[in-house]
Design a protein around this motif. Structure first.
Motif, short mmCIF file in Angstrom:
data_model
loop_
_atom_site.label_atom_id
_atom_site.label_comp_id
_atom_site.label_asym_id
_atom_site.label_seq_id
_atom_site.Cartn_x
_atom_site.Cartn_y
_atom_site.Cartn_z
N MET A 185 0.81 -1.21 0.00
CA MET A 185 0.00 0.00 0.00
C MET A 185 0.85 1.26 0.00
SD MET A 185 -3.30 -0.75 2.44
CE MET A 185 -2.34 -0.84 3.94
N GLY A 186 2.07 1.18 0.51
CA GLY A 186 2.92 2.36 0.60
C GLY A 186 2.57 3.26 1.76
N MET A 187 1.79 2.76 2.70
CA MET A 187 1.41 3.53 3.89
C MET A 187 0.90 2.56 4.94
SD MET A 187 -2.04 5.26 2.26
CE MET A 187 -1.18 5.63 0.73
N THR A 188 0.91 3.00 6.18
CA THR A 188 0.45 2.14 7.26
C THR A 188 -1.06 2.27 7.43
OG1 THR A 188 0.68 3.80 9.00
CG2 THR A 188 2.65 2.50 8.43
N TYR A 189 -1.65 1.30 8.12
CA TYR A 189 -3.08 1.37 8.39
C TYR A 189 -3.42 2.55 9.30
CZ TYR A 189 -3.98 -3.11 6.14
OH TYR A 189 -4.12 -4.12 5.21
N ASP A 190 -2.54 2.86 10.25
CA ASP A 190 -2.78 4.00 11.11
C ASP A 190 -2.79 5.30 10.31
OD1 ASP A 190 -3.01 2.41 13.34
OD2 ASP A 190 -0.94 2.71 14.01
N GLU A 191 -1.87 5.41 9.34
CA GLU A 191 -1.85 6.60 8.49
C GLU A 191 -3.13 6.68 7.66
OE1 GLU A 191 2.98 7.10 7.75
OE2 GLU A 191 1.76 5.96 6.33
N LEU A 192 -3.59 5.54 7.16
CA LEU A 192 -4.82 5.53 6.37
C LEU A 192 -6.01 6.04 7.18
CD1 LEU A 192 -4.81 2.30 4.17
CD2 LEU A 192 -5.30 4.62 3.43
N SER A 193 -6.08 5.66 8.45
CA SER A 193 -7.18 6.13 9.29
C SER A 193 -7.15 7.65 9.41
CB SER A 193 -7.10 5.50 10.68
OG SER A 193 -7.33 4.10 10.61
N VAL A 194 -5.96 8.21 9.57
CA VAL A 194 -5.81 9.67 9.67
C VAL A 194 -6.22 10.33 8.35
CG1 VAL A 194 -4.18 11.56 9.97
CG2 VAL A 194 -4.01 9.53 11.41
N PHE A 195 -5.73 9.81 7.23
CA PHE A 195 -6.09 10.36 5.93
C PHE A 195 -7.61 10.31 5.73
CE2 PHE A 195 -1.74 8.74 4.32
CZ PHE A 195 -1.13 9.93 4.68
N GLY A 196 -8.21 9.19 6.12
CA GLY A 196 -9.65 9.02 5.92
C GLY A 196 -10.46 10.03 6.71
#
Length: 725
Positions: A609-620
């Protein structure tokens, strides 16, 4: 003093367009309310047709059948000797309104239309209804003949009014009106309204109950008064789960609270309160001055007393105490982990029992997402056993039908694993790239929860498709060279690599539906199974799944839940459900296992994905909840992440996220209908209405980010430097 009134509010599991079932549940709630001594009963929003009718509200049939149901209620013995606040759509002067109909002893007292509509997120009320735009105004509404024949009335008041009884005054506030800045209860309370009813169709989101309860308490903290909150409960036929939790507040304190998650179709909450407590709380000079200056509401006089008229002790059936002895209840909140265990489980049970299917099927990969899906199904089985053990006749009847038993069967679910084995089916669809660890975890989890499990290898099917392609094109696709050794099937392009992964993922979907249709037959039963998806909200946001792969299913209980919350849920379930195997799912590296494993390469989700799941939550959250585009997201993250990342690093992450989100946005149009649990869900079908074809270069936006990041100081480097004297 002792001016006692017993009040009832309720949570009903109504189903869109199920007029017969909805009528029965309404009448049952009225019966229960009367048995507990209540003189006023409040039900959820649009309870007669069901809140989730959506575009069916535009059909004349829906309004007609709602009147037919109301006629049955008006003529019933159940609705005698109690004031009832009932929800349905009403057409007034050729305009459709979302209304509360107040009835008493076979008469319509008032029709109160909703004034402020819920029209964001999951709600599109302005698509179906028009708000009442005439505050403190009533008009004559001419009743349809079917009602006239029952009530003997030709016309009744329609509009923004309150109802005066012989001993108090009550007014209506409808769902969204509580959430608006200028809520009607404020002016109603200043005009002497002492009891407020609120009928809602409010859905569950993780951590949302706190907001709802805070608003209900606040409504009467400064104002004084009694607040009755009713709510829909259950799956109304779509992605939402309405989580009930009917409650009663007095002067800013909760005195009665129903369950938030329940398999009961009808739940009634009552409290006996002293109206004099409200009057005492309002004896404040500043409030009196404001009240003396407000313009009055139209008052509809009702010749009935809600109280017995004298201090008579505790009314028979009262469950909350009475008079000055009403005590504040400690409000019950579930942790997010408990919410995940309960909310999607209740939604799955409603969906299963109403769909006519005979169980669920899930491709169990050995990863944490399909694991969470399986554990939620097991949680559903636990709830079914609890309800059956408690004697819930509806749950027992539904369980027997789902298991393919005759109506006269004596079967009662009494063990979650035994019931799970009857209705839940799992399958590990392995290939040569699957590890023994994932295969073993899937098998052991299925055994522990009792699921009927199949373990298979699908290499022959994958090979057949690759062979077919080679025969047609005379070209043999290969995996990319990602650490492969000599002689290994590698060296292909990105396109080849993706195609070979997608073959496996899409074949799993085909096999899942085949097994779902035929496994009941294999086991000597009838019917079919519903296929469950197991893509979490973060993967959907990033588009990290194959279109029409095994994430494509009938319904998805975790599609609105973040990876971070799912991990916490599994940690909770490990202890709560006594399943040590779940620890191995938590410690395993998330991987799709679609590429060859070599000495130097093992596929990893977060690397892909090129990013962590925690980062994805923040982006979302920033993208959806805080309404950030690329540039505003960058500026916010510079402040939040600037202590450990440079402006350029943050800029690169934001640009990469938006590029990938834009490229994969088209996948959102095919998302499996998912349980809505998260405020940043990317579900294109209802909640997140955005284009699915973007210019993913974002040239203007990204240039602005680059220009600003180039001149911002790097705080991360400053913080890394050692301090000197």
């Amino acid at each position: 003093m002792g001016h006692l009134i017993t009040l009832a509010t309720c949570s009903l599991n109504q189903w869109a367009l199920d007029f017969q079932g909805n009528l029965e549940r309404i009448l049952q709630s009225i019966t229960v309310a009367k048995s507990q001594g209540a003189s006023l009963r409040v039900g959820p929003e649009l309870e007669i047709p069901g809140y989730g009718c959506l575009d069916h509200f535009l059909e004349g049939d829906t309004v007609l059948h709602s009147w037919e149901v109301l006629a049955k209620i008006l003529a019933s013995d159940e609705a005698r000797d109690i004031v009832c606040d009932i929800g349905m759509p009403v057409m007034h002067k050729n305009v459709i309104y979302n209304c509360r109909v107040i009835i008493f002893d076979g008469k319509v007292v008032l029709i109160r239309p909703k004034m402020w509509m819920a029209n964001s997120g999951n709600y599109r009320e302005l698509r179906y209804f028009i708000p009442w735009m005439k505050p403190k105004t009533v008009e004559d509404h001419y009743l349809p003949r079917i009602i006239q024949s029952v009530t003997g009335q030709v016309k009744v008041p329609f509009g923004d009014a309150v109802i005066s009884t012989l001993d108090t005054c009550f007014g209506v506030e409808l769902c969204e009106e509580l959430f608006t800045p200028a809520s009607p209860h404020i002016l109603m309370g200043l005009d002497g309204v002492e009891i407020f009813t609120n009928s809602s169709g409010s859905h569950h989101e993780l951590r949302k109950l706190h907001t709802r309860i805070d608003l209900i308490k606040e409504a009467t903290t400064k104002l004084g008064g009694i607040y009755l909150y009713a709510n829909q409960q259950g799956c109304d036929g779509d992605r939402l789960y309405y989580d009930g939790c009917a409650m009663i507040a007095v002067n800013g304190e909760i005195v009665a609270q129903g369950s938030q998650f329940s398999l009961n179709d009808v739940e009634v909450v009552t409290a006996t309160v002293d109206i004099e407590d409200v009057r005492a709380a309002r004896a404040v000079s500043s409030r009196g001055m404001q009240a003396a200056g407000v313009s009055p509401y139209p008052r509809i006089e009702l010749n009935v007393s809600l109280s017995p008229g004298k201090f008579s002790g505790v009314p028979e059936g009262s469950i909350e105490g009475f008079g000055h002895w009403v005590r504040t209840k400690e409000v019950r909140y579930h942790s997010p982990e408990e919410e995940i265990a309960l909310g999607p489980a209740c939604w799955l049970w409603d969906y299963l029992r109403r769909s006519g299917a005979n169980g669920y099927f899930v491709p169990l990969s050995g990863g944490i997402d399909s694991c969470a899906t399986a554990v939620i199904v097991f949680s559903m089985c636990r709830l079914v056993v609890e309800a059956a053990t408690a004697g819930n006749k509806q749950v027992i009847s539904d369980a027997r039908r789902i298991c393919g038993m005759a109506p006269d069967s004596t079967y009662i679910p009494n063990d979650p694993t035994e019931f799970c084995n009857r209705i839940f089916h799992t399958c590990f669809m392995g290939t040569e790239y699957s590890s023994s660890d994932t295969r073993g975890r899937a098998k052991e989890l299925a055994h522990i929860i009792g699921a009927y499990h199949i373990d298979l290898n699908m290499d022959t099917v994958v090979t057949a498709v690759r062979t077919l392609f080679a025969a047609v094109t005379n070209r043999v696709p290969r995996f990319a060279n990602r650490g492969a050794g000599p002689g290994e099937d590698a060296g292909g392009t990105w396109a080849e690599n993706q195609a070979l992964q997608n073959i496996q993922a899409r074949l799993r979907m085909v096999l899942a539906y085949m097994f779902a249709q035929l496994l009941p037959w294999v086991r000597g039963g009838q019917g079919g199974l519903l296929v469950l998806g197991s893509a979490n909200v973060d993967e959907s946001l990033r588009g990290y799944f194959t279109k029409y792969d095994c994430s494509s299913a009938d319904v998805n209980p975790i599609g609105g839940i973040s990876k971070t919350d799912l991990k916490k849920f599994i940690a909770y379930a490990e202890t709560k459900f006594k399943m040590p195997i779940l620890h191995s799912f938590l410690t395993a590296v998330p991987t799709a296992e679609l590429e060859p494993i070599t000495k130097s390469y093992v596929q990893s989700d977060e690397v892909d994905m090129g990013m962590t799941y925690d980062e994805l939550s923040v982006f979302g959250r920033l993208r959806k909840v805080e309404k950030c585009g690329p540039y505003s997201m960058f500026t916010k993250l510079v402040h939040e992440w600037g202590e450990f990342l440079s402006p350029k690093q943050i800029a690169d992450k934001v640009k990469f996220f938006f590029t990938q989100h834009a490229r994969n946005r088209h996948k959102m149009t095919t998302l499996t209908p998912s349980y809505h649990a998260e405020s940043y869900s990317p579900d294109d079908n209802r909640f997140d209405l955005r284009p699915f074809l973007y210019n993913s270069l974002f040239s203007w936006q990204f240039k602005k980010i680059d220009d600003v990041s180039a001149v911002l100081p790097d705080r991360s480097e400053t913080l890394k430097k050692p301090k000197t004297d």
